[in-house]
Write an enzyme that holds these catalytic residues in place. Sequence first.
Site, short mmCIF file in Angstrom:
data_model
loop_
_atom_site.label_atom_id
_atom_site.label_comp_id
_atom_site.label_asym_id
_atom_site.label_seq_id
_atom_site.Cartn_x
_atom_site.Cartn_y
_atom_site.Cartn_z
N GLU A 174 -61.22 -27.99 -25.61
CA GLU A 174 -61.57 -27.39 -26.98
C GLU A 174 -62.85 -27.96 -27.43
OE1 GLU A 174 -58.45 -28.17 -26.10
OE2 GLU A 174 -57.35 -26.59 -25.85
N ARG A 201 -58.27 -29.36 -32.10
CA ARG A 201 -59.04 -30.25 -31.30
C ARG A 201 -60.34 -30.04 -31.18
NH1 ARG A 201 -56.22 -32.26 -26.35
NH2 ARG A 201 -54.47 -33.42 -27.40
N LYS A 239 -47.00 -26.11 -7.70
CA LYS A 239 -46.49 -25.39 -8.99
C LYS A 239 -45.46 -24.32 -8.63
CE LYS A 239 -47.77 -24.21 -13.62
NZ LYS A 239 -48.78 -24.40 -14.61
C1 TPP Z 1 -54.68 -29.30 -26.04
C2 TPP Z 1 -54.16 -28.11 -25.44
N1 TPP Z 1 -54.81 -26.92 -25.03
C3 TPP Z 1 -54.00 -26.25 -24.15
C4 TPP Z 1 -52.85 -26.18 -24.05
C5 TPP Z 1 -52.06 -25.21 -23.30
N2 TPP Z 1 -51.67 -25.70 -21.99
C6 TPP Z 1 -50.32 -25.94 -21.80
S1 TPP Z 1 -50.02 -26.31 -19.97
C7 TPP Z 1 -51.55 -26.19 -19.99
C8 TPP Z 1 -51.97 -26.07 -18.37
C9 TPP Z 1 -51.69 -27.58 -17.96
O1 TPP Z 1 -52.13 -27.78 -16.44
P1 TPP Z 1 -51.60 -29.16 -15.64
O2 TPP Z 1 -51.92 -30.29 -16.65
O3 TPP Z 1 -52.09 -29.10 -14.35
O4 TPP Z 1 -49.93 -29.10 -15.65
P2 TPP Z 1 -49.08 -27.88 -14.54
O5 TPP Z 1 -48.94 -26.73 -15.54
O6 TPP Z 1 -50.01 -27.74 -13.63
O7 TPP Z 1 -47.99 -28.66 -14.49
C10 TPP Z 1 -52.22 -25.55 -20.95
C11 TPP Z 1 -53.71 -25.29 -20.85
C12 TPP Z 1 -52.24 -27.44 -24.54
N3 TPP Z 1 -50.86 -27.51 -24.20
N4 TPP Z 1 -52.76 -28.37 -25.11
#
Ligand code: TPP
Length: 623
Positions: free
Chosen positions: A366, A394, A280
Site C-alpha cells: 500500500e 498502511r 491453495k
Molecule cells: C495490509 C494488507 N493488505 C491487504 C490484505 C488483504 N489480503 C488478505 S489475504 C491476502 C493475500 C495473502 O496472500 P498469502 O500471504 O500468499 O496467503 P494465502 O492466501 O496464499 O494463504 C491479501 C492481499 C491484508 N490482509 N492486509
Amino acid sequence: MANVSLQHIQSPHDLRALKRADLDQIATQLREYILQSVARTGGHLSSNLGTVELTVALHYVFNTPHDRIVWDVGHQSYPHKILTGRREQMASLRQYGGISGFPKRSESEYDDFGTAHSSTSISAALGMAVASRNQGVQRQHIAVIGDGAMTAGMAFEALNNAGVTPGINMLVVLNDNDMSISPPVGALNRYFARLMSGQFYAKAKNMGKAVLQHMPPMLELARRFEGHAKGVLTPATLFEELGFNYVGPIDGHDLDSLIPTLENLRELGGLQFLHVVTKKGHGYQRAEADPVLYHGPGRFDPKQGIVKSSVPAPQTFTQVFGQWLCDQAAADERLIGITPAMREGSGMVAFEKQFPQRYFDVGIAEQHAVTFAAGLACEQLKPVVAIYSTFLQRGYDQLIHDVALQDLDVTFALDRAGLVGADGATHAGNYDIAYLRCIPNMVISTPSDENETRLLLNTCYQHTGPSSVRYPRGAGCGAEVTADLTTVPVGKGVVRRQGQKIAILAFGTLLHNAKAVAEQLDLTLVDMRFVKPLDTALIDSLLQSHQAIVTLEDGCVMGGAGSAVLEYLSQAQANVPTLLLGYPDRFIDHGEQKQLHAEIGLDSESIAERIQSRFTDLLANQN
Ligand SMILES: Cc1ncc(C[n+]2csc(CCOP(=O)(O)OP(=O)(O)O)c2C)c(N)n1
Ligand SMILES: CC(=O)[C@@H](O)[C@H](O)COP(=O)(O)O
Ligand SMILES: [Mg+2]
C-alpha cells in the site's frame, strides 16, 4: 494403526501424545472438518485447506504455547484454532459474539499475536525472540508467512533487522502456494518460482524423503542439509544473504518431510528460514481449481460447490466503482487504475481485462501504491488508487508527504468504509474521515447511495488535486445508477427534506437510517456529500431557521465529520446545541453490519431515540 479422532484433540498436548503414524488421519479429518464448517458459516477457505499439514506438524514438533507461532494475515489459522481447543466454536466463526476469523490474543493463549493486516508476523516474532533472549527464556519463535504477504515491504524490514540480531531463535516458514488472493504479482514471485523450478524442487522432494527417512543424528542431518541446501538444492538464496539458514523448498503437505525438517530446525535454533510449497485449496478439488473464488466464500454446499444465485443480487458499491472505472477510463486515457493486491475485492477484474496497460496490481504494498500514484500524477496522468479504507492506513505517510503536500492529482476510491461486518475490528474502515480531514489539500466525499457514489467519483476524479470517495462494503439502498459522467459542485451539500427546528447533517449512507426518523419527527435532512471542504454556507443558512444540529456518519466521532461541523460552529460563534452520531471510541468486533450499527445506536430506532432524548423540549414545541 490406531483409530484416532479429531474429536479427542482438545489441545496440542493431545496431538503430541499421538504417534507420528496417527497424524495423517488427524490431517484428513481436520481438512474435512474445515471444509464442512466453512461451508456452513462462510469465511476463508482455500488458504486454510492449504495449511492443514503445516499446522499439524508445527503443533506436533513445537511445544506450543510455550513456543510462539505468529500466523501472518491469520486468515489461514482455522486449523490452528481447531487444534487449540476451538473446534466446537468454529460454528460461531466471524459471527456476532462468536470467534474471530483471525488470531486474537484475547481469544486463546495459543494466539500469540493478533493479525489480519498482512506482513506483520516476522516483526512480531522478532520482538518476541529478542524478549526471550533478554529474559533468558529458551523458546522458539515462528512466523508463518505466505508468498503474498512476503511481497510487503514490512516483511523485509523485519528480515533485514533479524539478520543482524544476535542470539535469537526465530524460524520463518514461507508458505508458498503461488497465490495471493488473486494470482501473485512481482519479481519476488518469479524468484520463488525459480526456487521451486524443476531442478531444485524435484530434488528437494526426493531428497527430503531420502535424507529424512533414515534420520541420522541431528548434527549429521544438519551438515547434510547444509551441504544439500547450499549446493545441490538451491543456490545461496536472498534469505541467506540476509543472515538466515535457508532450507527447502519442501512439500508442505507431506508430514514425512515436514516433521523431521522442523525437528531438525528446532534443534538447530538460531535464524532459520523454511520454504514450504503448498497448494491453495489443497484437498478440495473445486478450491484447488479456483482458489480465488474459494478464498473467502459465503455459505455453500460442498457437494455442489459455490453456485451463482439465480436471483440477481443487489448491485454493490464495489460494482458501481468497477463500472465507473471502466467508463471513466474509456473517456479519459490518462486514467490509471491501481490496486494493492485486491483486484477482486475492489471490483477491478473487468478494468484489467479492458485496460490491461493501465491496470496495476502492485502486490501487498500500500505504501508503494500511493507513492507510485504520486509519480504517475507528476507526469500528468490521473491515477485512481482503489484501496480498502483500512488498508490505506498502511500508506498514510505517503498520502501526506508524497501526494497532499505536493497537491498531486490522485483519486482514492475507499471501499469498505465504515464497519465491514465479518472481518471485524482489524478491517473496519472507521477512521479515514478523521485521518484524512486533518490533511491540507484533501477533498473528502461521502456518498449516500450508489448513484451518489458514481456522481462523487466523477466529481473527485475531475478535481485536480488529492481526493477521496468512501463507500461501504456490500449493497446500498438500491438507488438507480446513471451511466453518465456528470459532476456536482465540490464542497456543496443538498437538502433532501425540509423540516422544522432540528437539522440532521448526514455524511454518507447512514442518511438512509435517518430518513424515516426525519419523517417521524419532522426534521430537516441534509445530504452533506463532502466533509472537506465543508458546506459552511449551507450550515449558515440552516442556522437561520433551525435551533439544533445532529450530525450522522459511519465513522469515528472523534475527529470525524461531526467534529468538523463543531469546529465550524465554534469558529462562527454559533451557540447551537449539537448531537454527534457516529462510531464510539472503542474497537467494534465482527458481526453483521446491521447488528453492529444497532449495537452502537446507529440504526433508525436508536437514532430516533437519541434525538428525542436529547431534544425533548425542542421537539415538544414543534408544530
Ligand atoms: C495490509 C494488507 N493488505 C491487504 C490484505 C488483504 N489480503 C488478505 S489475504 C491476502 C493475500 C495473502 O496472500 P498469502 O500471504 O500468499 O496467503 P494465502 O492466501 O496464499 O494463504 C491479501 C492481499 C491484508 N490482509 N492486509
Ligand atoms: C484476509 C483479508 O484481509 C481479506 O481476505 C479480506 O478478508 C477481504 O475482505 P472482503 O471480503 O471485504 O473483500
Ligand atoms: Mg499465497
